[in-house]
Design a protein around this motif. Structure first.
Motif, mmCIF file in Angstrom:
data_model
loop_
_atom_site.group_PDB
_atom_site.id
_atom_site.type_symbol
_atom_site.label_atom_id
_atom_site.label_comp_id
_atom_site.label_asym_id
_atom_site.label_seq_id
_atom_site.Cartn_x
_atom_site.Cartn_y
_atom_site.Cartn_z
ATOM 1 N N THR A 160 -56.461 -0.451 -99.105
ATOM 2 C CA THR A 160 -56.759 -1.701 -99.874
ATOM 3 C C THR A 160 -57.358 -1.541 -101.637
ATOM 4 O O THR A 160 -58.356 -2.351 -101.634
ATOM 5 C CB THR A 160 -56.069 -3.269 -99.651
ATOM 6 O OG1 THR A 160 -56.983 -3.445 -98.770
ATOM 7 C CG2 THR A 160 -54.963 -3.428 -99.421
ATOM 8 N N ASN A 169 -63.573 2.938 -89.769
ATOM 9 C CA ASN A 169 -64.402 3.792 -91.100
ATOM 10 C C ASN A 169 -64.796 3.082 -91.722
ATOM 11 O O ASN A 169 -65.266 3.041 -92.916
ATOM 12 C CB ASN A 169 -62.661 4.740 -91.513
ATOM 13 C CG ASN A 169 -61.750 3.632 -92.259
ATOM 14 O OD1 ASN A 169 -61.987 2.149 -92.049
ATOM 15 N ND2 ASN A 169 -60.799 4.337 -92.680
ATOM 16 N N GLY A 199 -56.704 0.445 -87.542
ATOM 17 C CA GLY A 199 -57.730 0.838 -88.448
ATOM 18 C C GLY A 199 -59.685 -1.212 -88.320
ATOM 19 O O GLY A 199 -59.017 -2.268 -87.663
ATOM 20 N N ASP A 200 -60.054 -0.540 -88.581
ATOM 21 C CA ASP A 200 -61.565 -2.030 -88.344
ATOM 22 C C ASP A 200 -60.609 -3.028 -89.435
ATOM 23 O O ASP A 200 -60.961 -3.926 -89.437
ATOM 24 C CB ASP A 200 -62.614 -1.542 -89.585
ATOM 25 C CG ASP A 200 -62.786 -0.677 -90.030
ATOM 26 O OD1 ASP A 200 -61.313 -0.371 -90.770
ATOM 27 O OD2 ASP A 200 -63.883 -0.015 -90.289
ATOM 28 N N GLY A 201 -59.895 -3.068 -90.392
ATOM 29 C CA GLY A 201 -59.924 -4.094 -91.066
ATOM 30 C C GLY A 201 -58.304 -5.203 -90.301
ATOM 31 O O GLY A 201 -58.891 -5.999 -90.625
ATOM 32 N N ASP A 202 -57.470 -4.765 -90.027
ATOM 33 C CA ASP A 202 -56.936 -4.496 -89.093
ATOM 34 C C ASP A 202 -57.001 -5.800 -87.599
ATOM 35 O O ASP A 202 -57.080 -6.239 -87.837
ATOM 36 C CB ASP A 202 -55.831 -3.490 -88.922
ATOM 37 C CG ASP A 202 -54.007 -4.558 -88.009
ATOM 38 O OD1 ASP A 202 -53.523 -5.159 -88.611
ATOM 39 O OD2 ASP A 202 -54.632 -5.100 -86.989
ATOM 40 N N GLY A 239 -59.393 0.565 -95.512
ATOM 41 C CA GLY A 239 -59.706 1.986 -96.517
ATOM 42 C C GLY A 239 -57.908 1.827 -97.198
ATOM 43 O O GLY A 239 -58.041 2.061 -98.907
ATOM 44 N N GLN A 299 -61.448 -2.141 -100.039
ATOM 45 C CA GLN A 299 -62.761 -3.124 -99.846
ATOM 46 C C GLN A 299 -63.378 -3.415 -98.476
ATOM 47 O O GLN A 299 -63.427 -2.224 -97.982
ATOM 48 C CB GLN A 299 -62.031 -4.234 -99.863
ATOM 49 C CG GLN A 299 -61.105 -4.362 -98.959
ATOM 50 C CD GLN A 299 -59.999 -5.486 -98.652
ATOM 51 O OE1 GLN A 299 -58.608 -5.413 -99.465
ATOM 52 N NE2 GLN A 299 -59.966 -6.545 -98.229
ATOM 53 N N ILE A 339 -64.495 0.471 -93.720
ATOM 54 C CA ILE A 339 -63.961 -0.010 -94.515
ATOM 55 C C ILE A 339 -62.690 -0.092 -94.489
ATOM 56 O O ILE A 339 -61.767 -0.208 -93.866
ATOM 57 C CB ILE A 339 -64.012 1.212 -96.011
ATOM 58 C CG1 ILE A 339 -63.826 1.222 -97.026
ATOM 59 C CG2 ILE A 339 -62.421 2.433 -95.942
ATOM 60 C CD1 ILE A 339 -65.359 1.550 -98.024
ATOM 61 N N HIS A 365 -58.164 10.428 -89.666
ATOM 62 C CA HIS A 365 -56.865 9.556 -88.894
ATOM 63 C C HIS A 365 -55.860 10.651 -88.219
ATOM 64 O O HIS A 365 -55.374 10.547 -87.620
ATOM 65 C CB HIS A 365 -56.325 8.976 -89.935
ATOM 66 C CG HIS A 365 -56.380 7.393 -90.008
ATOM 67 N ND1 HIS A 365 -56.161 6.279 -88.739
ATOM 68 C CD2 HIS A 365 -56.575 6.567 -90.688
ATOM 69 C CE1 HIS A 365 -56.718 5.414 -89.293
ATOM 70 N NE2 HIS A 365 -56.598 4.898 -90.727
ATOM 71 N N CYS A 389 -54.257 1.959 -93.651
ATOM 72 C CA CYS A 389 -53.851 3.552 -93.883
ATOM 73 C C CYS A 389 -52.418 3.884 -92.590
ATOM 74 O O CYS A 389 -52.443 4.658 -93.059
ATOM 75 C CB CYS A 389 -55.081 4.429 -94.237
ATOM 76 S SG CYS A 389 -55.466 4.537 -95.775
#
Ligand code: TPP
Ligand code: SF4
Length: 252
Positions: free
Chosen positions: A132, A126, A97-100, A130, A135, A128, A28, A56
């Motif tokens: 939390t 990434n 990020g990818d979760g977002d 990151g 997950q 993941i 990052h 993150c």
């Protein structure tokens, strides 16, 4: 004899002096630096508005030395749309990020891209979620173990990884999409070029631009920083091939 000091390296004006909270070996930080350098080199720091997301990089609004705001869970492309439409002469970007972007914000990114919003998205993959506790994300690789998938991702149970760049590149209004990686110097150079091209695309008012950057998460992957870079090269690049997926005429 007088000794003349010559400065050979200096911090980019595009970053504040705040020390980042990122884990050692997390890419990052270096991606922040490249985005900041590009904004400084284009001399647009004064006219840029960035939108931080969740994950993150939520605190990226403290690190970029330009106007920043923050959008809740996945809504950064919608917030960026509003800002750009009201202030079309500003350089507007999201950092997600990818979760977002690919999970909780899937709807927002698809529709911002489909509308061809003249914004730039920096998408950090990434593999993941990151922040939390590691997950699974929609980008987690088949077989990759996470804290919420201790048996590894199984395609028949959790589905297969989503390739956002390929998917969004099918949309007519998208101007530029490229996937790059951070695993070595050569690829870092290509990453910076792609970030430059994305902001240039916006400056030329050509429409939606996105750079997907393959990034590390040593903490949640359980590898040291060097092994993590190797892991990106060996495991992520084959699933997420690098390259330009969309380049409209006029994008240089
Ligand atoms: C199912 C679910 N919905 C919402 C959240 C809230 N949430 C926390 S962090 C985050 C974004 C994930 O971060 P990511 O985009 O993967 O970036 P990273 O932290 O890996 O840099 C979200 C949506 C969550 N953890 N899990
Ligand atoms: S948890 Fe992972 S993505 Fe988050 S700062 Fe640490 S290494 Fe980077």
């Amino acid at each position: 004899m007088s000794l003349e000091m010559q400065q050979v390296f200096k911090k980019t004006e595009g970053l504040t002096d705040k020390i980042t909270h990122y884990c050692p070996g997390c890419t990052h930080g270096i991606i922040h630096r490249m985005v900041a350098e590009v904004l400084e080199e284009m001399d647009v720091l004064e006219e840029t508005i960035g939108v931080a997301s969740v994950g993150c990089s939520v605190l990226s609004y403290e690190y970029f030395n330009c106007d920043m705001t923050q959008a809740p869970h996945g809504r950064a492309p919608a917030v960026a749309t509003g800002i750009k439409r009201v202030l079309p002469d500003r350089m507007v970007f999201t950092y997600q990020g990818d979760g977002d972007l690919a999970s909780i914000g899937m709807g927002e990114i698809i529709h911002a891209a489909a509308r061809g919003e003249n914004i730039t998205v920096i998408f950090i993959n990434n593999a993941i979620y990151g922040m939390t506790g590691g997950q699974m994300a929609p980008t987690t690789l088949v077989g990759q173990k996470t804290t919420t998938t201790p048996d590894g991702r199984m395609a028949n149970k959790q589905g297969s990884p989503i390739r956002m760049s390929e998917m969004l590149a099918t949309l007519d209004s998208v101007a530029y999409i490229e996937r790059v990686s951070t695993h070595d110097i050569k690829h870092l150079r290509s990453t910076k070029k792609a970030i430059q091209r994305a902001f240039e695309t916006q400056k030329r008012e050509l429409g939606f631009s996105m750079v997907e950057v393959l990034s590390t998460c040593p903490t949640n992957w359980g590898y040291d920083p060097v092994e993590s870079l190797e892991w990106v090269k060996e495991n992520m690049v084959p699933v997420y091939p690098l390259g330009v997926f969309k380049q409209m005429q006029g994008v240089e």
